[in-house]
Design a protein around this motif. Structure first.
Motif, mmCIF file in Angstrom:
data_model
loop_
_atom_site.group_PDB
_atom_site.id
_atom_site.type_symbol
_atom_site.label_atom_id
_atom_site.label_comp_id
_atom_site.label_asym_id
_atom_site.label_seq_id
_atom_site.Cartn_x
_atom_site.Cartn_y
_atom_site.Cartn_z
ATOM 1 N N GLY A 103 -44.646 -108.377 -5.635
ATOM 2 C CA GLY A 103 -43.414 -108.274 -4.901
ATOM 3 C C GLY A 103 -43.481 -107.357 -3.704
ATOM 4 O O GLY A 103 -42.522 -107.282 -2.928
ATOM 5 N N MET A 104 -44.606 -106.673 -3.501
ATOM 6 C CA MET A 104 -44.734 -105.705 -2.417
ATOM 7 C C MET A 104 -45.421 -106.337 -1.219
ATOM 8 O O MET A 104 -46.327 -107.163 -1.367
ATOM 9 N N THR A 105 -44.999 -105.941 -0.043
ATOM 10 C CA THR A 105 -45.723 -106.340 1.156
ATOM 11 C C THR A 105 -46.949 -105.448 1.321
ATOM 12 O O THR A 105 -47.071 -104.407 0.659
ATOM 13 N N ALA A 106 -47.842 -105.847 2.209
ATOM 14 C CA ALA A 106 -49.033 -105.051 2.455
ATOM 15 C C ALA A 106 -48.659 -103.653 2.954
ATOM 16 O O ALA A 106 -49.250 -102.649 2.536
ATOM 17 N N GLY A 107 -47.676 -103.593 3.852
ATOM 18 C CA GLY A 107 -47.252 -102.300 4.369
ATOM 19 C C GLY A 107 -46.646 -101.417 3.296
ATOM 20 O O GLY A 107 -46.912 -100.207 3.232
ATOM 21 N N GLU A 108 -45.814 -101.984 2.415
ATOM 22 C CA GLU A 108 -45.209 -101.215 1.330
ATOM 23 C C GLU A 108 -46.263 -100.720 0.355
ATOM 24 O O GLU A 108 -46.177 -99.607 -0.174
ATOM 25 N N PHE A 109 -47.274 -101.548 0.117
ATOM 26 C CA PHE A 109 -48.345 -101.176 -0.804
ATOM 27 C C PHE A 109 -49.110 -99.961 -0.284
ATOM 28 O O PHE A 109 -49.378 -99.007 -1.024
ATOM 29 N N SER A 126 -51.755 -95.062 10.059
ATOM 30 C CA SER A 126 -53.114 -95.001 10.601
ATOM 31 C C SER A 126 -54.027 -95.988 9.892
ATOM 32 O O SER A 126 -54.832 -96.685 10.530
ATOM 33 N N MET A 127 -53.902 -96.053 8.566
ATOM 34 C CA MET A 127 -54.740 -96.969 7.807
ATOM 35 C C MET A 127 -54.401 -98.420 8.112
ATOM 36 O O MET A 127 -55.283 -99.283 8.160
ATOM 37 N N ILE A 128 -53.134 -98.699 8.311
ATOM 38 C CA ILE A 128 -52.742 -100.072 8.658
ATOM 39 C C ILE A 128 -53.384 -100.491 9.976
ATOM 40 O O ILE A 128 -53.876 -101.615 10.118
ATOM 41 N N GLU A 135 -50.285 -107.124 11.761
ATOM 42 C CA GLU A 135 -49.594 -108.407 11.688
ATOM 43 C C GLU A 135 -49.271 -108.803 10.258
ATOM 44 O O GLU A 135 -48.331 -109.563 10.015
ATOM 45 N N ALA A 136 -50.037 -108.286 9.285
ATOM 46 C CA ALA A 136 -49.839 -108.664 7.877
ATOM 47 C C ALA A 136 -48.973 -107.668 7.124
ATOM 48 O O ALA A 136 -48.665 -107.898 5.953
ATOM 49 N N ALA A 137 -48.550 -106.577 7.772
ATOM 50 C CA ALA A 137 -47.856 -105.509 7.059
ATOM 51 C C ALA A 137 -46.556 -105.979 6.421
ATOM 52 O O ALA A 137 -46.164 -105.461 5.372
ATOM 53 N N GLY A 138 -45.885 -106.966 6.994
ATOM 54 C CA GLY A 138 -44.619 -107.431 6.457
ATOM 55 C C GLY A 138 -44.737 -108.606 5.510
ATOM 56 O O GLY A 138 -43.720 -109.145 5.071
ATOM 57 N N THR A 139 -45.947 -108.999 5.166
ATOM 58 C CA THR A 139 -46.181 -110.157 4.290
ATOM 59 C C THR A 139 -46.496 -109.694 2.876
ATOM 60 O O THR A 139 -47.241 -108.735 2.685
ATOM 61 N N GLU A 140 -45.946 -110.393 1.876
ATOM 62 C CA GLU A 140 -46.228 -110.039 0.494
ATOM 63 C C GLU A 140 -47.709 -110.211 0.188
ATOM 64 O O GLU A 140 -48.364 -111.132 0.687
ATOM 65 N N LEU A 288 -42.300 -101.744 -8.515
ATOM 66 C CA LEU A 288 -42.560 -100.476 -7.849
ATOM 67 C C LEU A 288 -41.512 -100.301 -6.757
ATOM 68 O O LEU A 288 -40.973 -101.282 -6.229
ATOM 69 N N PRO A 289 -41.222 -99.071 -6.393
ATOM 70 C CA PRO A 289 -40.208 -98.864 -5.350
ATOM 71 C C PRO A 289 -40.629 -99.463 -4.029
ATOM 72 O O PRO A 289 -41.788 -99.407 -3.641
ATOM 73 N N SER A 290 -39.690 -100.038 -3.343
ATOM 74 C CA SER A 290 -39.964 -100.644 -2.044
ATOM 75 C C SER A 290 -39.734 -99.596 -0.968
ATOM 76 O O SER A 290 -38.626 -99.114 -0.780
#
Length: 319
Positions: A103-109, A126-128, A135-140, A288-290
């Motif tokens: 359920g988490m996006t890449a950025g949330e993870f 920085s790691m992103i 570009e993938a940060a908002g994708t699950e 996990l918390p979003s």
């Protein structure tokens, strides 16, 4: 680890030091009592499914204690609570099939990993950027291709700039994804797997001064690891790596360098890799918390160091 006349011995400046360490599970030895050390560099550990690679890596990650003997990680004795906490601050651990947090996006993870490791949101940003995930940060995670999902996992595991990174079968999903396609040298599945590994292998070599990576087949690790060991029937054995990088030697600064550009390496050993079994069935979704990532118009900063103290969850290292 070094090999002296067939015996594993402790090398100078070893990051992992085991003395008479043995690991059991289900009434059998996964690792018979042995003394060895893991120095700086990229160390591969191969073995058939069920040999105990994941359990051994979890022991190095301080998620479990050895059944016998002593184990020191980054100079800390993990058989006591204080040593465990000190060692965990310098460990980055990525278990196999971490995408169960569907359920988490890449950025949330990555942001959650930064929170868990008590480092800053800017370190997550920085790691992103470092792992080309903007570009993938908002994708699950579940919707990402296996190679991009692995990059998100690596970013989360290294968000606190650890001195030791432990990767459990990072290429497993890539190999499983290639299975439905023709696996000959010209097959589309094999071509995609070769291209993905060509991009990712230089990344793995720059994660930390010491990186331990596992795989089912030695062919997956041959040619790019500094040292290569096999685990079978509870015994460790060293194998030749045929690695040019291992013969040249690389400094810790080299391994901490920037992520290599895509397509920088084309390992010839990929075509020799055997077919892999399909990925295991995923466990139920983990809640996990979003956490939303702030957009910070900052240049790439130095990664924040972990502040001393307990992590929010005391019983595991996380990623």
């Amino acid at each position: 680890m070094t090999n002296n006349g067939g015996k594993l011995v402790i090398a100078e400046h070893s990051v992992i030091v085991a003395r008479g360490m043995g690991v059991r599970r289900g009434g059998r030895w996964l690792l018979r009592p042995v003394t060895f050390g893991v120095p700086e560099g990229v160390v591969g550990l191969a073995g058939p499914p069920g040999a105990g690679k994941s359990t051994l890596l979890a022991t190095f990650a301080t998620l479990r204690r050895p059944n016998t003997g002593a184990l020191h990680i980054l100079g800390h004795d993990i058989t006591n609570a204080a040593g465990q906490r000190a060692a965990r601050a310098g460990i980055g651990y990525l278990p196999a099939r971490f995408s169960r947090a569907e359920g988490m996006t890449a950025g949330e993870f990555v942001a959650y990993a930064a929170y868990y490791k008590r480092t800053s949101a800017s370190a997550a940003q920085s790691m992103i950027r470092r792992f080309d995930l903007a570009e993938a940060a908002g994708t699950e995670l579940a919707l990402l291709p296996p190679d991009v999902r692995l990059r998100a996992g690596l970013a989360a595991a290294c968000v606190h700039e650890p001195g030791l990174v432990l990767l459990d079968d990072p290429f497993g999903e890539l190999c499983a994804a290639a299975d439905p396609w023709p696996t000959g040298a010209a097959g589309p599945g094999r071509h995609s797997l070769t291209a993905a590994m060509a991009e990712l292998i230089p990344v793995l070599r720059t994660l930390a001064p010491t990186v331990v990576v596992t795989a089912d087949a030695t062919e997956t690790l041959t040619g790019w690891c500094d040292r290569l060991f096999t685990l079978a029937r509870g015994r460790l054995a060293e194998q030749p790596t045929h690695s040019a990088a291992a013969r040249r030697g690389r400094s810790p600064a080299d391994r901490r360098g920037a992520v290599a550009p895509r397509g920088a390496l084309h390992p010839q050993t990929v075509d020799a890799m055997p077919r892999r079994r399909p990925a295991r069935r995923a466990l139920p979704q983990m809640s996990l918390p979003s956490l939303a990532l702030p957009h910070l118009p900052l240049p790439l900063p130095q990664l924040a160091k972990v502040r001393p103290g307990r992590s929010p969850a005391e019983s595991a290292t996380g990623v």
